[in-house]
Design a protein around this motif. Structure first.
Motif, PDB file in Angstrom:
ATOM      1  N   LYS A 332      26.869  12.236  37.852  1.00 18.87           N
ATOM      2  CA  LYS A 332      25.462  11.944  36.770  1.00 18.87           C
ATOM      3  C   LYS A 332      26.426  12.846  35.653  1.00 18.87           C
ATOM      4  O   LYS A 332      26.285  12.493  34.771  1.00 18.87           O
ATOM      5  N   SER A 333      25.910  14.208  35.974  1.00 19.59           N
ATOM      6  CA  SER A 333      26.185  15.440  34.538  1.00 19.59           C
ATOM      7  C   SER A 333      27.698  14.940  34.068  1.00 19.59           C
ATOM      8  O   SER A 333      27.593  15.242  32.874  1.00 19.59           O
ATOM      9  N   SER A 334      28.527  14.636  34.650  1.00 13.19           N
ATOM     10  CA  SER A 334      29.694  14.379  33.907  1.00 13.19           C
ATOM     11  C   SER A 334      29.895  13.349  33.183  1.00 13.19           C
ATOM     12  O   SER A 334      30.506  13.041  32.492  1.00 13.19           O
ATOM     13  N   GLU A 335      28.985  12.309  33.854  1.00 19.19           N
ATOM     14  CA  GLU A 335      28.828  10.777  32.729  1.00 19.19           C
ATOM     15  C   GLU A 335      28.327  11.348  31.637  1.00 19.19           C
ATOM     16  O   GLU A 335      28.278  10.247  30.895  1.00 19.19           O
ATOM     17  N   GLN A 337      27.203  14.020  30.413  1.00 19.39           N
ATOM     18  CA  GLN A 337      26.978  15.560  29.741  1.00 19.39           C
ATOM     19  C   GLN A 337      26.442  16.230  29.927  1.00 19.39           C
ATOM     20  O   GLN A 337      25.644  17.267  28.226  1.00 19.39           O
ATOM     21  N   LYS A 338      25.172  15.900  31.071  1.00 21.35           N
ATOM     22  CA  LYS A 338      24.168  17.486  30.496  1.00 21.35           C
ATOM     23  C   LYS A 338      24.345  17.744  31.536  1.00 21.35           C
ATOM     24  O   LYS A 338      24.728  17.524  33.135  1.00 21.35           O
ATOM     25  N   ILE A 339      23.208  18.656  31.727  1.00 16.65           N
ATOM     26  CA  ILE A 339      22.505  19.453  33.149  1.00 16.65           C
ATOM     27  C   ILE A 339      21.981  18.892  33.781  1.00 16.65           C
ATOM     28  O   ILE A 339      21.263  17.689  33.821  1.00 16.65           O
ATOM     29  N   VAL A 340      21.963  18.390  35.170  1.00 12.98           N
ATOM     30  CA  VAL A 340      21.231  17.962  36.266  1.00 12.98           C
ATOM     31  C   VAL A 340      20.352  18.924  37.140  1.00 12.98           C
ATOM     32  O   VAL A 340      20.742  19.758  37.386  1.00 12.98           O
ATOM     33  N   CYS A 341      18.972  18.539  36.950  1.00 13.37           N
ATOM     34  CA  CYS A 341      18.355  19.139  38.058  1.00 13.37           C
ATOM     35  C   CYS A 341      18.483  18.996  39.258  1.00 13.37           C
ATOM     36  O   CYS A 341      18.028  17.783  39.452  1.00 13.37           O
ATOM     37  N   PHE A 342      17.243  19.904  40.208  1.00 13.30           N
ATOM     38  CA  PHE A 342      17.367  19.320  41.553  1.00 13.30           C
ATOM     39  C   PHE A 342      15.644  19.760  41.475  1.00 13.30           C
ATOM     40  O   PHE A 342      14.851  20.417  41.154  1.00 13.30           O
TER      41      PHE A 342
END
Length: 342
Positions: A332-335, A337-342
């Protein structure tokens, strides 16, 4: 000691190298056969074993433990059928192709009251065990930055065509990535955020063959990286702490020894070459650190205790679900191009 009757669902490199030798050596297991649709190789390598022609034949056999050591995209279906047949199941990494599948298998295992374990053998590598000891002994004090790499020089597409096909579970993220993601979670726990860059670098490749993942923690950053274009490899483990640094090359010898036909039953099994010692540099001095011995047989020992004495499995489905969450987050992050939060 009662033996756990065990069947493999494939007898390729994984079955021949990473499972059969240990099931043969450990006195608590009895390898009864493998599912082989075409070639019948296991009967040539072991006495009193069977080459099963169908999955149904395996599930109807006396096997108490089924080893799902097939391509990743088949794990969910094969593990589900095995669990529903009332079998204990050992699944090769990467556990599944997504989080939902992993959670469903965990739920089925609990409902069936059987054991479900994931084969993360790299936890028993000499280099990783040595890194764990450095952290356990708190030699570096608080870790502020760490890197784990699994790099090779292999720019040619694999002859194992299923590894190069565009399908769920194919590519370096599910292969080498599953190992070092698991190791990072063992060492540092689950992150709060991540950022990832996934790429296809080899000529004509259809699958991801490079990744760079940054895991965010409140007190540290952990970088995970894998590539097939590392002719000169860097240290596989770099720990930067408030009192110094520790660097360690990836030097476990077990895979090479297994490929050479050696059995994991001699005194010096898993002993690294002296030249591969880790480097510990603190305000006191700069010294070389002896590596602990690696031993995948310890995994099978813990698995036997889990099956025979109802102890916890060495690598739980809950652990593997966390790995799958990192993999999904990285995609998801690569697609996006953003930080993913958990």
């Amino acid at each position: 000691m009662s033996k756990i009757k065990t069947a493999l669902l494939a007898y390729g490199d994984s079955g021949k190298l990473f499972h059969a030798p240990f099931l043969e050596v450990h006195s608590g297991f009895e390898l009864i056969g493998a599912y082989e649709r075409s070639k019948k190789n296991i009967e040539n390598d072991f006495k009193n074993v069977k080459s099963f022609a169908t999955l149904e034949e395996v599930l109807e056999s006396e096997a108490e433990l089924i080893v799902v050591n097939t391509p990743v995209h088949t794990h969910f279906e094969l593990a589900k059928k095995s669990l529903l047949a009332g079998k204990n199941v050992l699944v090769e990494k990467c556990f599944t192709t997504n989080v939902a599948e992993a959670i469903e298998l965990d739920s089925i295992a609990k409902a069936q009251n059987v054991k479900l374990c994931i084969y993360q053998n790299r936890r028993w590598d000499s280099d990783f065990k040595t890194v764990q000891k450095i952290l356990k002994d708190n030699i570096l004090d608080e870790i502020v930055e760490a890197e784990i790499r699994f790099e090779r020089y292999n720019p040619i597409l694999s002859q194992k065509t299923w590894k190069e096909e565009m399908q769920n579970g194919s590519g370096i993220l599910w292969d080498l990535g599953a190992h070092i993601i698991d190791q990072a979670l063992v060492l540092f726990g689950f992150p709060t955020q991540l950022f990832a860059d996934l790429r296809k670098l080899r000529k004509d490749t259809k699958v991801v063959d490079y990744f760079d993942i940054l895991l965010y923690y409140p007190d540290k950053r952990v970088r995970l990286k894998a590539s097939f274009f590392a002719k000169e490899v860097l240290p596989a483990y770099v720990l930067q702490g408030r009192k110094g640094s520790f660097l360690k090359m990836r030097a476990d010898v077990q895979e090479d020894d297994l490929k050479a036909g050696k059995k994991p039953n001699f005194k010096d099994w898993g002993t690294e070459n002296e030249s591969q010692k880790g480097i510990l540099n603190t305000f006191k001095n700069r010294i070389f650190i002896d590596s602990l011995k690696g031993n995948y047989l310890e995994f099978f020992g813990e698995l036997y205790q889990a099956l025979s004495k109802n102890k916890p499995v060495p690598v739980s489905a809950e652990d593997a679900i966390k790995t799958m969450k990192i993999i999904e987050g990285a995609i998801k992050s690569s697609e996006e191009q953003k930080i993913v939060c958990f």
